[in-house]
Design a protein around this motif. Sequence first.
Motif, PDB file in Angstrom:
ATOM      1  N   ALA A 144      29.112 -25.010 -13.943  1.00  0.00           N
ATOM      2  CA  ALA A 144      27.890 -25.549 -13.339  1.00  0.00           C
ATOM      3  C   ALA A 144      28.203 -26.205 -11.999  1.00  0.00           C
ATOM      4  N   ALA A 145      29.320 -26.945 -11.959  1.00  0.00           N
ATOM      5  CA  ALA A 145      29.706 -27.616 -10.720  1.00  0.00           C
ATOM      6  C   ALA A 145      30.116 -26.601  -9.661  1.00  0.00           C
ATOM      7  N   GLY A 146      30.858 -25.579 -10.080  1.00  0.00           N
ATOM      8  CA  GLY A 146      31.324 -24.575  -9.137  1.00  0.00           C
ATOM      9  C   GLY A 146      30.193 -23.807  -8.480  1.00  0.00           C
ATOM     10  N   HIS A 147      29.120 -23.571  -9.241  1.00  0.00           N
ATOM     11  CA  HIS A 147      27.974 -22.833  -8.701  1.00  0.00           C
ATOM     12  C   HIS A 147      26.868 -23.761  -8.201  1.00  0.00           C
ATOM     13  N   LYS A 148      27.109 -25.076  -8.311  1.00  0.00           N
ATOM     14  CA  LYS A 148      26.098 -26.075  -7.942  1.00  0.00           C
ATOM     15  C   LYS A 148      24.770 -25.735  -8.610  1.00  0.00           C
ATOM     16  N   ASP A 149      24.870 -25.441  -9.912  1.00  0.00           N
ATOM     17  CA  ASP A 149      23.716 -25.017 -10.705  1.00  0.00           C
ATOM     18  C   ASP A 149      23.090 -26.239 -11.377  1.00  0.00           C
ATOM     19  N   ARG A 150      22.059 -26.772 -10.772  1.00  0.00           N
ATOM     20  CA  ARG A 150      21.423 -27.988 -11.283  1.00  0.00           C
ATOM     21  C   ARG A 150      20.767 -27.758 -12.643  1.00  0.00           C
ATOM     22  N   ALA A 151      20.176 -26.590 -12.845  1.00  0.00           N
ATOM     23  CA  ALA A 151      19.518 -26.296 -14.120  1.00  0.00           C
ATOM     24  C   ALA A 151      20.542 -26.253 -15.253  1.00  0.00           C
ATOM     25  N   ALA A 152      21.685 -25.617 -15.001  1.00  0.00           N
ATOM     26  CA  ALA A 152      22.738 -25.548 -16.015  1.00  0.00           C
ATOM     27  C   ALA A 152      23.292 -26.938 -16.292  1.00  0.00           C
ATOM     28  N   LEU A 153      23.426 -27.737 -15.241  1.00  0.00           N
ATOM     29  CA  LEU A 153      23.928 -29.097 -15.403  1.00  0.00           C
ATOM     30  C   LEU A 153      22.963 -29.931 -16.230  1.00  0.00           C
ATOM     31  N   ALA A 154      21.667 -29.758 -15.995  1.00  0.00           N
ATOM     32  CA  ALA A 154      20.655 -30.533 -16.718  1.00  0.00           C
ATOM     33  C   ALA A 154      20.771 -30.333 -18.225  1.00  0.00           C
ATOM     34  N   ARG A 155      21.162 -29.129 -18.631  1.00  0.00           N
ATOM     35  CA  ARG A 155      21.298 -28.842 -20.062  1.00  0.00           C
ATOM     36  C   ARG A 155      22.496 -29.551 -20.684  1.00  0.00           C
ATOM     37  N   LEU A 156      23.375 -30.069 -19.840  1.00  0.00           N
ATOM     38  CA  LEU A 156      24.581 -30.743 -20.332  1.00  0.00           C
ATOM     39  C   LEU A 156      24.456 -32.262 -20.307  1.00  0.00           C
ATOM     40  N   VAL A 157      23.287 -32.767 -19.921  1.00  0.00           N
ATOM     41  CA  VAL A 157      23.083 -34.213 -19.814  1.00  0.00           C
ATOM     42  C   VAL A 157      22.253 -34.719 -20.993  1.00  0.00           C
ATOM     43  N   ALA A 158      22.736 -35.762 -21.649  1.00  0.00           N
ATOM     44  CA  ALA A 158      22.020 -36.348 -22.785  1.00  0.00           C
ATOM     45  C   ALA A 158      20.731 -37.018 -22.308  1.00  0.00           C
ATOM     46  N   PRO A 159      19.633 -36.892 -23.078  1.00  0.00           N
ATOM     47  CA  PRO A 159      18.353 -37.514 -22.696  1.00  0.00           C
ATOM     48  C   PRO A 159      18.466 -39.025 -22.502  1.00  0.00           C
ATOM     49  N   SER A 160      19.401 -39.638 -23.224  1.00  0.00           N
ATOM     50  CA  SER A 160      19.565 -41.099 -23.158  1.00  0.00           C
ATOM     51  C   SER A 160      20.591 -41.520 -22.107  1.00  0.00           C
ATOM     52  N   PHE A 161      20.826 -40.682 -21.110  1.00  0.00           N
ATOM     53  CA  PHE A 161      21.828 -40.954 -20.077  1.00  0.00           C
ATOM     54  C   PHE A 161      21.700 -42.378 -19.540  1.00  0.00           C
ATOM     55  N   PHE A 162      22.844 -43.075 -19.466  1.00  0.00           N
ATOM     56  CA  PHE A 162      22.857 -44.439 -18.928  1.00  0.00           C
ATOM     57  C   PHE A 162      23.695 -44.486 -17.653  1.00  0.00           C
ATOM     58  N   TRP A 163      23.425 -45.486 -16.844  1.00  0.00           N
ATOM     59  CA  TRP A 163      24.170 -45.691 -15.600  1.00  0.00           C
ATOM     60  C   TRP A 163      24.506 -47.175 -15.514  1.00  0.00           C
ATOM     61  N   LEU A 164      25.694 -47.527 -16.000  1.00  0.00           N
ATOM     62  CA  LEU A 164      26.106 -48.922 -16.013  1.00  0.00           C
ATOM     63  C   LEU A 164      26.812 -49.270 -14.712  1.00  0.00           C
ATOM     64  N   ALA A 165      26.140 -50.061 -13.885  1.00  0.00           N
ATOM     65  CA  ALA A 165      26.684 -50.496 -12.605  1.00  0.00           C
ATOM     66  C   ALA A 165      26.901 -52.004 -12.647  1.00  0.00           C
ATOM     67  N   ALA A 166      27.293 -52.566 -11.514  1.00  0.00           N
ATOM     68  CA  ALA A 166      27.564 -54.001 -11.454  1.00  0.00           C
ATOM     69  C   ALA A 166      26.334 -54.821 -11.826  1.00  0.00           C
ATOM     70  N   GLN A 167      25.146 -54.272 -11.557  1.00  0.00           N
ATOM     71  CA  GLN A 167      23.899 -54.987 -11.828  1.00  0.00           C
ATOM     72  C   GLN A 167      23.269 -54.602 -13.163  1.00  0.00           C
ATOM     73  N   GLY A 168      24.016 -53.905 -14.021  1.00  0.00           N
ATOM     74  CA  GLY A 168      23.474 -53.502 -15.315  1.00  0.00           C
ATOM     75  C   GLY A 168      23.123 -52.023 -15.344  1.00  0.00           C
ATOM     76  N   ASP A 169      22.296 -51.617 -16.321  1.00  0.00           N
ATOM     77  CA  ASP A 169      21.914 -50.212 -16.459  1.00  0.00           C
ATOM     78  C   ASP A 169      20.853 -49.867 -15.415  1.00  0.00           C
ATOM     79  N   LYS A 170      21.215 -48.985 -14.484  1.00  0.00           N
ATOM     80  CA  LYS A 170      20.310 -48.625 -13.399  1.00  0.00           C
ATOM     81  C   LYS A 170      19.506 -47.359 -13.680  1.00  0.00           C
ATOM     82  N   ALA A 171      19.696 -46.751 -14.846  1.00  0.00           N
ATOM     83  CA  ALA A 171      18.960 -45.532 -15.167  1.00  0.00           C
ATOM     84  C   ALA A 171      17.467 -45.829 -15.265  1.00  0.00           C
TER      85      ALA A 171
END
Length: 225
Positions: free
Chosen positions: A16-43
């Motif tokens: 997916a990364a090699g082809h920059k295939d966003r649709a294929a990448l989307a299928r590999l991301v969990a619906p509950s994706f979190f983004w823990l940064a210095a200020q907390g979860d930014k998702a």
Amino acid sequence: MTDPSFEAFRKQLGEAAGHKDRAALARLVAPSFFWLAAQGDKADRKKPAIDNLAAAIELDAVDGGGWELLASAAGDATLQPLPQRKGVQCAPAAPVFDEKAFEQLLRSSRTEVFEWAYPARGSVAVRASAAADAPVTETLTGILVRVLPEPDQPPPGGAPAAGAPGSADGPGGPGGGAMPPLRVVTPAGKTGFVAADAVLPLIFEQLCYVKDAGGWKIAGYLGGE
């Protein structure tokens, strides 16, 4: 990690990364994706998980850095548990070392954590100069090394300019890649040069994964302000 399903997942991620295939990448991301940064979860829970991942790693940046990050992650089989989230594991795994001894080293050397790095894999050749064919003066194997700033320049404000895991004698070797080699101080107290992608900083961001009924997914991202 020796789980065959994780190896298959990393292959999908790499494709997916090699082809920059966003649709294929989307299928590999969990619906509950979190983004823990210095200020907390930014998702942003109002947005699709792929949009939060894209924001976290700057997937839409012109330089393609976000896709490169994913390609690098696909090549990393190391994992470490994220204690606060059951079943979640993150990569790259942090190096294991004596933290108290390291704190003493920082005090005695009057250095900061971001000035130190560790070999990305196996052994790393230290060369006498930045030239790709310079003599090898020492070999680093699983030990912390101090990364020096360029002459007449102040130390960086963050982690040293170390890239993804790689070989010191490959395309990213001294004088052979887009990134200039790094000047380091070896355990023997001598200065030398290593490939920019041959060492990794002690302060780094991580991509996290989780295995559910449907297989492995990108669970979250650790890093950012």
